[in-house]
Design a protein around this motif. Sequence first.
Motif, PDB file in Angstrom:
ATOM      1  N   SER A 110     -27.193 -16.301 -13.179  1.00 55.90           N
ATOM      2  CA  SER A 110     -26.941 -15.483 -11.994  1.00 55.90           C
ATOM      3  C   SER A 110     -25.500 -15.660 -11.544  1.00 55.90           C
ATOM      4  N   PRO A 111     -24.876 -14.591 -11.028  1.00 58.49           N
ATOM      5  CA  PRO A 111     -23.501 -14.704 -10.549  1.00 58.49           C
ATOM      6  C   PRO A 111     -23.424 -15.474  -9.236  1.00 58.49           C
ATOM      7  N   ILE A 112     -22.328 -16.196  -9.059  1.00 59.90           N
ATOM      8  CA  ILE A 112     -22.021 -16.858  -7.800  1.00 59.90           C
ATOM      9  C   ILE A 112     -21.292 -15.830  -6.935  1.00 59.90           C
ATOM     10  N   VAL A 113     -21.927 -15.405  -5.866  1.00 59.33           N
ATOM     11  CA  VAL A 113     -21.381 -14.340  -5.025  1.00 59.33           C
ATOM     12  C   VAL A 113     -20.583 -14.949  -3.881  1.00 59.33           C
ATOM     13  N   VAL A 114     -19.360 -14.453  -3.699  1.00 58.28           N
ATOM     14  CA  VAL A 114     -18.447 -14.978  -2.689  1.00 58.28           C
ATOM     15  C   VAL A 114     -17.936 -13.831  -1.826  1.00 58.28           C
ATOM     16  N   ASN A 115     -17.910 -14.020  -0.518  1.00 53.00           N
ATOM     17  CA  ASN A 115     -17.326 -13.019   0.377  1.00 53.00           C
ATOM     18  C   ASN A 115     -15.846 -12.827   0.049  1.00 53.00           C
ATOM     19  N   GLY A 116     -15.426 -11.585  -0.006  1.00 53.62           N
ATOM     20  CA  GLY A 116     -14.033 -11.293  -0.312  1.00 53.62           C
ATOM     21  C   GLY A 116     -13.803 -10.885  -1.754  1.00 53.62           C
ATOM     22  N   ILE A 117     -14.853 -10.995  -2.581  1.00 57.63           N
ATOM     23  CA  ILE A 117     -14.752 -10.550  -3.975  1.00 57.63           C
ATOM     24  C   ILE A 117     -15.893  -9.572  -4.225  1.00 57.63           C
ATOM     25  N   THR A 281     -18.592 -10.882 -15.522  1.00 59.12           N
ATOM     26  CA  THR A 281     -17.261 -10.299 -15.390  1.00 59.12           C
ATOM     27  C   THR A 281     -17.241  -9.201 -14.331  1.00 59.12           C
ATOM     28  N   ALA A 282     -18.275  -8.397 -14.316  1.00 61.56           N
ATOM     29  CA  ALA A 282     -18.328  -7.302 -13.343  1.00 61.56           C
ATOM     30  C   ALA A 282     -18.479  -7.822 -11.916  1.00 61.56           C
ATOM     31  N   PHE A 283     -19.129  -8.957 -11.753  1.00 60.72           N
ATOM     32  CA  PHE A 283     -19.249  -9.543 -10.421  1.00 60.72           C
ATOM     33  C   PHE A 283     -17.997 -10.314 -10.022  1.00 60.72           C
ATOM     34  N   GLY A 284     -17.130 -10.604 -10.982  1.00 60.23           N
ATOM     35  CA  GLY A 284     -15.888 -11.284 -10.617  1.00 60.23           C
ATOM     36  C   GLY A 284     -15.254 -12.079 -11.731  1.00 60.23           C
ATOM     37  N   SER A 285     -16.013 -13.003 -12.336  1.00 59.69           N
ATOM     38  CA  SER A 285     -15.401 -13.894 -13.311  1.00 59.69           C
ATOM     39  C   SER A 285     -16.481 -14.574 -14.135  1.00 59.69           C
ATOM     40  N   THR A 370      -8.438 -20.394  -7.387  1.00 65.12           N
ATOM     41  CA  THR A 370      -7.700 -20.396  -8.646  1.00 65.12           C
ATOM     42  C   THR A 370      -7.193 -18.986  -8.948  1.00 65.12           C
ATOM     43  N   LYS A 371      -6.294 -18.919  -9.923  1.00 66.26           N
ATOM     44  CA  LYS A 371      -5.564 -17.672 -10.182  1.00 66.26           C
ATOM     45  C   LYS A 371      -6.484 -16.510 -10.522  1.00 66.26           C
ATOM     46  N   ASP A 372      -7.543 -16.765 -11.307  1.00 66.31           N
ATOM     47  CA  ASP A 372      -8.430 -15.678 -11.736  1.00 66.31           C
ATOM     48  C   ASP A 372      -9.090 -15.001 -10.550  1.00 66.31           C
ATOM     49  N   LEU A 373      -9.458 -15.791  -9.528  1.00 69.76           N
ATOM     50  CA  LEU A 373     -10.094 -15.225  -8.340  1.00 69.76           C
ATOM     51  C   LEU A 373      -9.077 -14.554  -7.427  1.00 69.76           C
ATOM     52  N   ALA A 374      -7.881 -15.106  -7.368  1.00 71.38           N
ATOM     53  CA  ALA A 374      -6.847 -14.506  -6.522  1.00 71.38           C
ATOM     54  C   ALA A 374      -6.508 -13.087  -6.977  1.00 71.38           C
ATOM     55  N   LEU A 375      -6.623 -12.844  -8.289  1.00 72.03           N
ATOM     56  CA  LEU A 375      -6.310 -11.520  -8.828  1.00 72.03           C
ATOM     57  C   LEU A 375      -7.316 -10.457  -8.395  1.00 72.03           C
ATOM     58  N   ILE A 376      -8.531 -10.882  -8.024  1.00 74.93           N
ATOM     59  CA  ILE A 376      -9.566  -9.913  -7.661  1.00 74.93           C
ATOM     60  C   ILE A 376     -10.043 -10.045  -6.215  1.00 74.93           C
ATOM     61  N   SER A 377      -9.560 -11.056  -5.521  1.00 81.23           N
ATOM     62  CA  SER A 377      -9.984 -11.263  -4.132  1.00 81.23           C
ATOM     63  C   SER A 377      -9.372 -10.206  -3.215  1.00 81.23           C
ATOM     64  N   GLU A 378     -10.150  -9.763  -2.250  1.00 78.59           N
ATOM     65  CA  GLU A 378      -9.696  -8.768  -1.282  1.00 78.59           C
ATOM     66  C   GLU A 378      -9.172  -9.406   0.001  1.00 78.59           C
ATOM     67  N   LEU A 379      -9.136 -10.730   0.068  1.00 78.21           N
ATOM     68  CA  LEU A 379      -8.648 -11.403   1.264  1.00 78.21           C
ATOM     69  C   LEU A 379      -7.163 -11.099   1.467  1.00 78.21           C
ATOM     70  N   PRO A 380      -6.735 -10.913   2.711  1.00 82.35           N
ATOM     71  CA  PRO A 380      -5.332 -10.576   2.956  1.00 82.35           C
ATOM     72  C   PRO A 380      -4.373 -11.714   2.649  1.00 82.35           C
ATOM     73  N   GLU A 381      -4.825 -12.947   2.842  1.00 78.24           N
ATOM     74  CA  GLU A 381      -3.973 -14.108   2.576  1.00 78.24           C
ATOM     75  C   GLU A 381      -4.679 -15.032   1.603  1.00 78.24           C
ATOM     76  N   LYS A 382      -3.983 -15.338   0.505  1.00 77.66           N
ATOM     77  CA  LYS A 382      -4.566 -16.177  -0.541  1.00 77.66           C
ATOM     78  C   LYS A 382      -3.577 -17.257  -0.956  1.00 77.66           C
ATOM     79  N   LYS A 383      -4.118 -18.428  -1.216  1.00 72.27           N
ATOM     80  CA  LYS A 383      -3.308 -19.546  -1.703  1.00 72.27           C
ATOM     81  C   LYS A 383      -3.812 -19.914  -3.104  1.00 72.27           C
ATOM     82  N   VAL A 384      -2.956 -19.712  -4.105  1.00 73.38           N
ATOM     83  CA  VAL A 384      -3.334 -20.013  -5.488  1.00 73.38           C
ATOM     84  C   VAL A 384      -2.998 -21.470  -5.788  1.00 73.38           C
ATOM     85  N   VAL A 385      -3.974 -22.197  -6.289  1.00 71.82           N
ATOM     86  CA  VAL A 385      -3.793 -23.623  -6.582  1.00 71.82           C
ATOM     87  C   VAL A 385      -4.172 -23.907  -8.026  1.00 71.82           C
TER      88      VAL A 385
END
Length: 403
Positions: A110-117, A281-285, A370-385
């Motif tokens: 099952s996909p891990i669902v996160v707000n903002g993605i 992949t369709a759910f995010g990663s 992480t970078k993979d999520l930052a590329l698809i996240s809809e959050l206005p401010e993101k910090k890539v680590v």
Amino acid sequence: MQKIQMKTPLVEMDGDEMTRIIWKSIKEILLQPYIDLKTEYYDLGLEYRDQTNDQVTYDAAMANKKYGVSVKCATITPNAQRVEEYNLKEMWKSPNGTIRAILDGTVFRSPIVVNGISPIVSAWKKPITIARHAYGDVYRNTEYRVEGPGKAEIVFTGKDGKEIRQTIFDFEDKGVIMGMHNIDKSIESFARACFNYALDVKQDLWFATKDTISKKYDHTFKDIFQDIFEAEYKEKFAAANIEYFYTLIDDAVARVVRSEGGYIWACKNYDGDVMSDMVATAFGSLAMMTSVLVSPDGNYEYEAAHGTVTRHYYKHLKGEETSTNAMATLFAWTGALRKRGELDGLKDLVEFADQLEAASLRTIEEGTMTKDLALISELPEKKVVNTEQFLVEIRKTLDKIRN
């Protein structure tokens, strides 16, 4: 702070490449400071599998049968290039395939669902769980490279000595042959696992094969599912107000894309392998997919549904920084710890697993990822680590939750 105590060890199966490094970091940063971690350790790294002629994989699976719960890191299934790279004795089979065959269970992903993605498929509103048969098909196949003209046959010799032959193909030149098998007992276990899981989570169950083309192999799956449903589950499904239906896999794909999600999609072994990657992949990663193997006799194996992240591993070896998503590997650990706690009656261990999952989701939802999520996240401010920084940030969030 007193550490959470465990009664029974987890079976720990270490793996390969970048995920092996993440595995160690998760234990050091997020588990060992809080838990008196008890595991029975098996090194399923490719080098040690080769040293033991893959005996370590069989030993790990038998340990899972003994203790009931295991957690597994991603491992390499070697191809010809890997045989040369690691100087292997032979092209060892998939460790996952070997373990699944020994445990004879069903894999639920099952996909891990996160707000903002948001899912790439705009219609999807709820998670889709892939139920993957864990025995046979291409993972237990026999292959032969045809080097010239000749007749290929299926030959079955019964216990009574009677021989049945069917022609596969009359070769006029070079080609290739593959033989697959499955057994009714395993298909029956698969069907019951799917029906029981659907009743537990109160979700519709879809099952799909290609019985119009495979009139014996795939049709056997279809018939066994239908017979068991009619005899054992039809009334239970009606009482739970959920539905079971069968459809061709190409029709299922079309239905899935148009649906809003929120159901279980049961697939044969290889189909489930492919479709779970598609759903993830369709759910995010691919790194946001949980996976658990459930056997008929109540054994559980938790793992990440993705590979060993080879490209990042080679960068790591060069001393370069990597931002590898650790979520699926982390959720393999939390899933195993939760189940161990449930089976042993350890409420604090169950609570810790819940808190660690909540902390990881909150960390992402607050903008650190992480970078993979930052590329698809809809959050206005993101910090890539990087990978380790991500785990450290989760620990900070976890400490806030626990306090």
